[in-house]
Design a protein around this motif. Sequence first.
Motif, PDB file in Angstrom:
ATOM      1  N   UNK A 299      28.672  24.780 -14.349  1.00  0.00           N
ATOM      2  CA  UNK A 299      28.846  25.211 -15.743  1.00  0.00           C
ATOM      3  C   UNK A 299      30.320  25.506 -16.027  1.00  0.00           C
ATOM      4  N   UNK A 300      31.162  24.549 -15.698  1.00  0.00           N
ATOM      5  CA  UNK A 300      32.605  24.712 -15.794  1.00  0.00           C
ATOM      6  C   UNK A 300      33.243  23.425 -16.283  1.00  0.00           C
ATOM      7  N   UNK A 301      34.572  23.409 -16.385  1.00  0.00           N
ATOM      8  CA  UNK A 301      35.282  22.347 -17.091  1.00  0.00           C
ATOM      9  C   UNK A 301      36.503  21.869 -16.299  1.00  0.00           C
ATOM     10  N   UNK A 337      26.155  20.750 -14.321  1.00  0.00           N
ATOM     11  CA  UNK A 337      26.428  21.082 -15.724  1.00  0.00           C
ATOM     12  C   UNK A 337      27.923  21.324 -15.940  1.00  0.00           C
ATOM     13  N   UNK A 338      28.738  20.483 -15.367  1.00  0.00           N
ATOM     14  CA  UNK A 338      30.189  20.612 -15.501  1.00  0.00           C
ATOM     15  C   UNK A 338      30.787  19.257 -15.800  1.00  0.00           C
ATOM     16  N   UNK A 339      31.877  19.270 -16.578  1.00  0.00           N
ATOM     17  CA  UNK A 339      32.490  18.001 -16.898  1.00  0.00           C
ATOM     18  C   UNK A 339      33.845  18.152 -17.555  1.00  0.00           C
ATOM     19  N   UNK A 340      34.429  17.006 -17.869  1.00  0.00           N
ATOM     20  CA  UNK A 340      35.683  16.989 -18.604  1.00  0.00           C
ATOM     21  C   UNK A 340      35.429  17.252 -20.079  1.00  0.00           C
ATOM     22  N   UNK A 341      36.296  18.062 -20.672  1.00  0.00           N
ATOM     23  CA  UNK A 341      36.155  18.388 -22.090  1.00  0.00           C
ATOM     24  C   UNK A 341      37.544  18.442 -22.718  1.00  0.00           C
ATOM     25  N   UNK A 367      25.883  14.610  -9.220  1.00  0.00           N
ATOM     26  CA  UNK A 367      26.160  15.042 -10.587  1.00  0.00           C
ATOM     27  C   UNK A 367      24.818  15.361 -11.228  1.00  0.00           C
ATOM     28  N   UNK A 368      24.660  16.616 -11.633  1.00  0.00           N
ATOM     29  CA  UNK A 368      23.355  17.113 -12.087  1.00  0.00           C
ATOM     30  C   UNK A 368      23.506  17.811 -13.415  1.00  0.00           C
ATOM     31  N   UNK A 369      22.503  17.647 -14.271  1.00  0.00           N
ATOM     32  CA  UNK A 369      22.446  18.425 -15.497  1.00  0.00           C
ATOM     33  C   UNK A 369      21.021  18.906 -15.713  1.00  0.00           C
ATOM     34  N   UNK A 370      20.884  20.194 -15.918  1.00  0.00           N
ATOM     35  CA  UNK A 370      19.580  20.811 -16.131  1.00  0.00           C
ATOM     36  C   UNK A 370      19.276  20.800 -17.632  1.00  0.00           C
ATOM     37  N   UNK A 371      18.293  20.038 -18.039  1.00  0.00           N
ATOM     38  CA  UNK A 371      17.970  19.904 -19.460  1.00  0.00           C
ATOM     39  C   UNK A 371      17.518  21.220 -20.090  1.00  0.00           C
ATOM     40  N   UNK A 407      24.188  20.778 -31.228  1.00  0.00           N
ATOM     41  CA  UNK A 407      23.354  20.024 -30.289  1.00  0.00           C
ATOM     42  C   UNK A 407      24.152  19.672 -29.035  1.00  0.00           C
ATOM     43  N   UNK A 408      25.406  19.301 -29.219  1.00  0.00           N
ATOM     44  CA  UNK A 408      26.264  18.982 -28.077  1.00  0.00           C
ATOM     45  C   UNK A 408      26.942  20.215 -27.505  1.00  0.00           C
ATOM     46  N   UNK A 409      27.382  21.132 -28.357  1.00  0.00           N
ATOM     47  CA  UNK A 409      28.262  22.202 -27.907  1.00  0.00           C
ATOM     48  C   UNK A 409      27.531  23.372 -27.269  1.00  0.00           C
ATOM     49  N   UNK A 410      26.237  23.497 -27.475  1.00  0.00           N
ATOM     50  CA  UNK A 410      25.471  24.593 -26.862  1.00  0.00           C
ATOM     51  C   UNK A 410      25.062  24.283 -25.427  1.00  0.00           C
ATOM     52  N   UNK A 411      25.416  23.111 -24.927  1.00  0.00           N
ATOM     53  CA  UNK A 411      24.981  22.679 -23.608  1.00  0.00           C
ATOM     54  C   UNK A 411      26.200  22.438 -22.719  1.00  0.00           C
ATOM     55  N   UNK A 412      26.183  22.997 -21.517  1.00  0.00           N
ATOM     56  CA  UNK A 412      27.182  22.585 -20.526  1.00  0.00           C
ATOM     57  C   UNK A 412      26.821  21.177 -20.085  1.00  0.00           C
TER      58      UNK A 412
END
Length: 516
Positions: A299-301, A337-341, A367-371, A407-412
Amino acid sequence: MGTTWRGRERPAPVPAVLALALALLATGCDGTPDDGPAPRPSASSSSSGAQSAARVCAKPEPGPDRAPEGAVSVDPGVVGDLAAKTRNSPAHTTFWLMPGRHRLESDRFSQVVPKEGNRYVGAPGAVLDGRGTNQYAFGGTARDVTLSHVTVQDFAAPHDEGVVNHDSADGWVIEHATIQNNSGAGLMAGDRQEVRASCLRGNGQYGMNAYKGDGVIHDLVVEGNEITGNNTGDWERRRPGCGCTGGVKFWAVRGADVRGNWVHDNRGTGLWADTNNNDFLVEDNVLESNDGAALIYETSYNAVVRNNTIRRNNWVEGRENTDGGDTFPYATVYISESGGEPRVEARTDRIEIYRNVLEDNWSGITLWENADRFCNSPANTSSGDCTLLVEDTDRCARPGIAKAPLYADCRWKTQRVDIHDNRFVLDKTVVECAENCDRMALLANYGTYPDWSPYQGERVAKAVTLRQDNRWHDNVYVGPWRFVAHDPSRVLGSEAWRAAPYRQDAGSTFRAGEGG
């Protein structure tokens, strides 16, 4: 590392400078430094040409054998000498701890409370010993304190709290120090803290807990240290899912250089950045023989991970989960839940993972993202936190969360991750595994929770796999590698991984067989 693998709530350390903590502090001494437990044997060289590691703990650099000019000498035979001289001297004083074992008063809150700009320098054999009684060695909020050439050991900090720089004061420098055999964390961190050429060994929870209770840590440097054998308290078993252990844990750190460290034989994760970290450079480290992942970025950037040697990690946790019937691709490098932003300022607007050697680990990179994990969701285990793109967590609710931009910004999001020019080597006879230790993965779970979530079904799995610019390319694979895409049930060979619709690892080379 499944949908609820890492559950975290931020620690809430108790301030060290309480009424009881302001009681008279005392020191005394006897004996010589305790070397602490020897780390388990680890490889120091690699058939893949990986770099070797410096051994800071085995041969710490000795301090000056006489007091520096203008320094106040601290006598280990005088009870209370270090604390009293700290209280009675002005700011920016240098203290020289004479050889021997220094002790504090027996009150558990006894500690040294530095003044701004103080320097604490140890002679060869200078030890500050908490005797399993004192909770904290150095606390308070004074800025720009330096601690060097001193062994700090056997303090009894509570869970989630630290022994050195307990109150996360800013500008501290810890160098050529040995911080060992303490409960809790060996040290905490504040803004502009530098930890260099030190031994963080055998501490009960963390070697360092980079956490500032009232906000963000900026510009942290962790360089040339040996970080080994931490989490002796085995806290993940004592509090399952706590996410509260490792060699080093980073919380809300904005700007960190983590370079040239030897991070090995820790119980659990080696390096773990958790919740709204940004702008990390992780380079030229040796990460090996940690029971869990070598590196978790959660959950980081925005980070660069390059030129690291990563070997023989995750054997314990990976095997335990496989033996328990879990088929999730437990990773040695886990991007969760981390990526480039680009909207979050940093040295890069991606997560770039390149020119690393990963050898004989339990699996590779996931690379994992929890829906189900997003701001304001009951499934968000970083309780109370939201992304860096939304200041008011309450905005992440229906009906607004179902539309742009929320919709996009509330999610890591696991996005803009670029994995290239790495060497992945796996010999299953070395790892001693039959299955599940040979995975690279790009996936999410099927969204189900809560019932008002706009991310239900396969939306997130399709996005992370196909639409969020996550790429492997120009890597070298040696050994029987397999690939997981979209969800844990979809296990692919290299040809299917490279073909439509995934189109991963363009320009990469594959050599089957057992290692090499």
